[in-house]
Design an enzyme around this catalytic site. Structure first.
Site, mmCIF file in Angstrom:
data_model
loop_
_atom_site.group_PDB
_atom_site.id
_atom_site.type_symbol
_atom_site.label_atom_id
_atom_site.label_comp_id
_atom_site.label_asym_id
_atom_site.label_seq_id
_atom_site.Cartn_x
_atom_site.Cartn_y
_atom_site.Cartn_z
ATOM 1 N N ASN A 79 -1.695 -0.410 7.445
ATOM 2 C CA ASN A 79 -1.116 -1.726 7.734
ATOM 3 C C ASN A 79 -0.253 -2.259 6.590
ATOM 4 O O ASN A 79 -0.015 -3.451 6.490
ATOM 5 C CB ASN A 79 -2.209 -2.714 8.160
ATOM 6 C CG ASN A 79 -3.285 -2.883 7.110
ATOM 7 O OD1 ASN A 79 -3.126 -2.420 5.978
ATOM 8 N ND2 ASN A 79 -4.370 -3.546 7.457
ATOM 9 N N HIS A 83 -1.867 -5.438 1.465
ATOM 10 C CA HIS A 83 -3.066 -6.256 1.261
ATOM 11 C C HIS A 83 -2.589 -7.626 0.780
ATOM 12 O O HIS A 83 -1.746 -7.711 -0.108
ATOM 13 C CB HIS A 83 -4.003 -5.660 0.210
ATOM 14 C CG HIS A 83 -5.015 -6.672 -0.253
ATOM 15 N ND1 HIS A 83 -6.150 -6.946 0.459
ATOM 16 C CD2 HIS A 83 -5.011 -7.520 -1.310
ATOM 17 C CE1 HIS A 83 -6.811 -7.913 -0.149
ATOM 18 N NE2 HIS A 83 -6.147 -8.276 -1.221
ATOM 19 N N TYR A 137 -12.183 -4.373 -3.162
ATOM 20 C CA TYR A 137 -12.712 -4.852 -1.878
ATOM 21 C C TYR A 137 -14.067 -5.528 -2.025
ATOM 22 O O TYR A 137 -14.470 -6.295 -1.142
ATOM 23 C CB TYR A 137 -12.751 -3.727 -0.845
ATOM 24 C CG TYR A 137 -11.373 -3.533 -0.219
ATOM 25 C CD1 TYR A 137 -10.878 -4.455 0.699
ATOM 26 C CD2 TYR A 137 -10.559 -2.468 -0.579
ATOM 27 C CE1 TYR A 137 -9.608 -4.327 1.245
ATOM 28 C CE2 TYR A 137 -9.281 -2.332 -0.038
ATOM 29 C CZ TYR A 137 -8.820 -3.264 0.881
ATOM 30 O OH TYR A 137 -7.561 -3.142 1.411
ATOM 31 N N GLU A 156 -9.235 -11.148 -7.561
ATOM 32 C CA GLU A 156 -8.407 -9.943 -7.418
ATOM 33 C C GLU A 156 -7.302 -9.897 -8.488
ATOM 34 O O GLU A 156 -6.994 -8.828 -9.019
ATOM 35 C CB GLU A 156 -7.774 -9.905 -6.025
ATOM 36 C CG GLU A 156 -8.787 -9.631 -4.923
ATOM 37 C CD GLU A 156 -8.188 -9.726 -3.522
ATOM 38 O OE1 GLU A 156 -8.946 -9.515 -2.569
ATOM 39 O OE2 GLU A 156 -6.981 -10.021 -3.386
ATOM 40 N N LYS A 211 0.844 -1.199 0.000
ATOM 41 C CA LYS A 211 0.000 0.000 0.000
ATOM 42 C C LYS A 211 0.887 1.260 0.000
ATOM 43 O O LYS A 211 2.095 1.175 0.242
ATOM 44 C CB LYS A 211 -0.931 -0.053 1.209
ATOM 45 C CG LYS A 211 -1.950 -1.214 1.144
ATOM 46 C CD LYS A 211 -2.764 -1.305 2.441
ATOM 47 C CE LYS A 211 -3.812 -2.412 2.384
ATOM 48 N NZ LYS A 211 -4.522 -2.567 3.687
HETATM 49 P P1 GDP Z 1 -7.128 -7.753 5.680
HETATM 50 O O1 GDP Z 1 -7.508 -8.798 4.669
HETATM 51 O O2 GDP Z 1 -6.220 -8.275 6.752
HETATM 52 O O3 GDP Z 1 -6.595 -6.479 5.073
HETATM 53 O O4 GDP Z 1 -8.468 -7.343 6.440
HETATM 54 P P2 GDP Z 1 -10.003 -7.298 5.925
HETATM 55 O O5 GDP Z 1 -10.136 -7.760 4.518
HETATM 56 O O6 GDP Z 1 -10.834 -7.946 6.979
HETATM 57 O O7 GDP Z 1 -10.309 -5.751 6.005
HETATM 58 C C1 GDP Z 1 -9.847 -4.877 5.015
HETATM 59 C C2 GDP Z 1 -9.572 -3.531 5.663
HETATM 60 O O8 GDP Z 1 -10.736 -3.062 6.355
HETATM 61 C C3 GDP Z 1 -8.467 -3.554 6.711
HETATM 62 O O9 GDP Z 1 -7.165 -3.447 6.148
HETATM 63 C C4 GDP Z 1 -8.853 -2.364 7.572
HETATM 64 O O10 GDP Z 1 -8.413 -1.154 6.974
HETATM 65 C C5 GDP Z 1 -10.373 -2.377 7.541
HETATM 66 N N1 GDP Z 1 -10.908 -3.098 8.707
HETATM 67 C C6 GDP Z 1 -11.122 -4.436 8.814
HETATM 68 N N2 GDP Z 1 -11.580 -4.758 10.028
HETATM 69 C C7 GDP Z 1 -11.673 -3.591 10.729
HETATM 70 C C8 GDP Z 1 -12.092 -3.253 12.073
HETATM 71 O O11 GDP Z 1 -12.457 -4.111 12.900
HETATM 72 N N3 GDP Z 1 -12.064 -1.910 12.412
HETATM 73 C C9 GDP Z 1 -11.645 -0.945 11.540
HETATM 74 N N4 GDP Z 1 -11.640 0.338 11.945
HETATM 75 N N5 GDP Z 1 -11.231 -1.234 10.265
HETATM 76 C C10 GDP Z 1 -11.239 -2.527 9.877
HETATM 77 MG MG MG Z 2 -9.047 -8.933 3.245
#
Ligand code: GDP
Ligand code: MG
Length: 198
Positions: free
Chosen positions: A153, A156, A51, A167, A11
């Site tokens: 973070n 992705h 997403y 994707e 990112k």
């Molecule tokens: P990843 O696959 O580990 O990136 O996580 P996910 O696909 O579950 O979520 C995508 C993005 O959504 C994450 O990188 C976060 O920016 C956001 N996100 C996911 N879960 C949370 C949460 O519990 N709280 C907040 N504030 N953001 C979240």
């Molecule tokens: Mg994810």
């Protein structure tokens, strides 16, 4: 099984912090094979498509977020998972479309799960030490929510084989994905390991 593929994005914060080489090294040394790579500045439409390639992403991520607020004894901003994901998605679009990203395809046995393990958990505050998110960044939901932005973070990485396939189609044309042999494929996957000794 050895041809499973996953999509990894560095990112904009990873690019800005000069971590491109460090991050690539972590996936490369695992034995995964780089099958495609490009630098791009994604549009916010592209990020929304990315997403939502999984039709359940809005609901699942919203429910997960509500659960994590409640586990911490905090009131979620809404009880409606889709309302929560609408905010998360807007923040993600601002974050990931803010500058150049590196998109990569990594290939090998269990590529999706191995890449997730190397990447670490979503929230850097709790990502394990030794993972990319655990080692190189210190953000939290508490701070990012207070500031009204996405959690930074760095990476992705696709969450499942099905998500990865969709994707990859979104980020790469078929002729940008390279099929080739690596010398180390034999050591990783050969059954008999013959041919080492002269
Ligand atoms: P990843 O696959 O580990 O990136 O996580 P996910 O696909 O579950 O979520 C995508 C993005 O959504 C994450 O990188 C976060 O920016 C956001 N996100 C996911 N879960 C949370 C949460 O519990 N709280 C907040 N504030 N953001 C979240
Ligand atoms: Mg994810």
């Amino acid at each position: 099984m050895t041809k499973e593929r996953t999509l990894v994005l560095i990112k904009p914060d990873g690019v800005q912090r000069s971590l491109i080489g460090e991050i690539i090294k972590r996936y490369e040394r695992s034995g995964l094979k780089l099958a495609g790579m490009k630098m791009a500045v994604p549009t916010s439409e592209h990020i929304e498509k990315h997403y939502t390639v999984d039709p359940n992403w809005r609901r699942v991520t919203g429910e997960k977020t509500i659960k994590s607020y409640k586990e911490k004894g905090l009131a979620p901003p809404s009880e409606d998972p889709l309302a929560i994901t609408a905010i998360i998605l807007e923040n993600l679009k601002k974050y990931i479309a803010s500058g150049p990203v590196i998109a990569m395809i990594w290939q090998g046995v269990h590529a999706v799960k191995i890449a997730r393990k190397i990447t670490g958990g979503t929230e850097p505050l709790t990502s394990d030490v030794g993972t990319i998110r655990g080692d190189f960044v210190l953000d939290s939901y508490q701070l990012s929510d207070a500031d009204g932005r996405a959690v930074r973070n760095l990476i992705h990485a696709s969450g499942s084989v099905d998500e990865a396939e969709k994707e990859i189609l979104l980020w790469f044309k078929p002729d940008e994905i390279i099929n080739y042999r690596l010398v180390q494929d034999e050591i990783l996957y050969d059954v008999n390991l013959d041919g080492i000794l002269e």
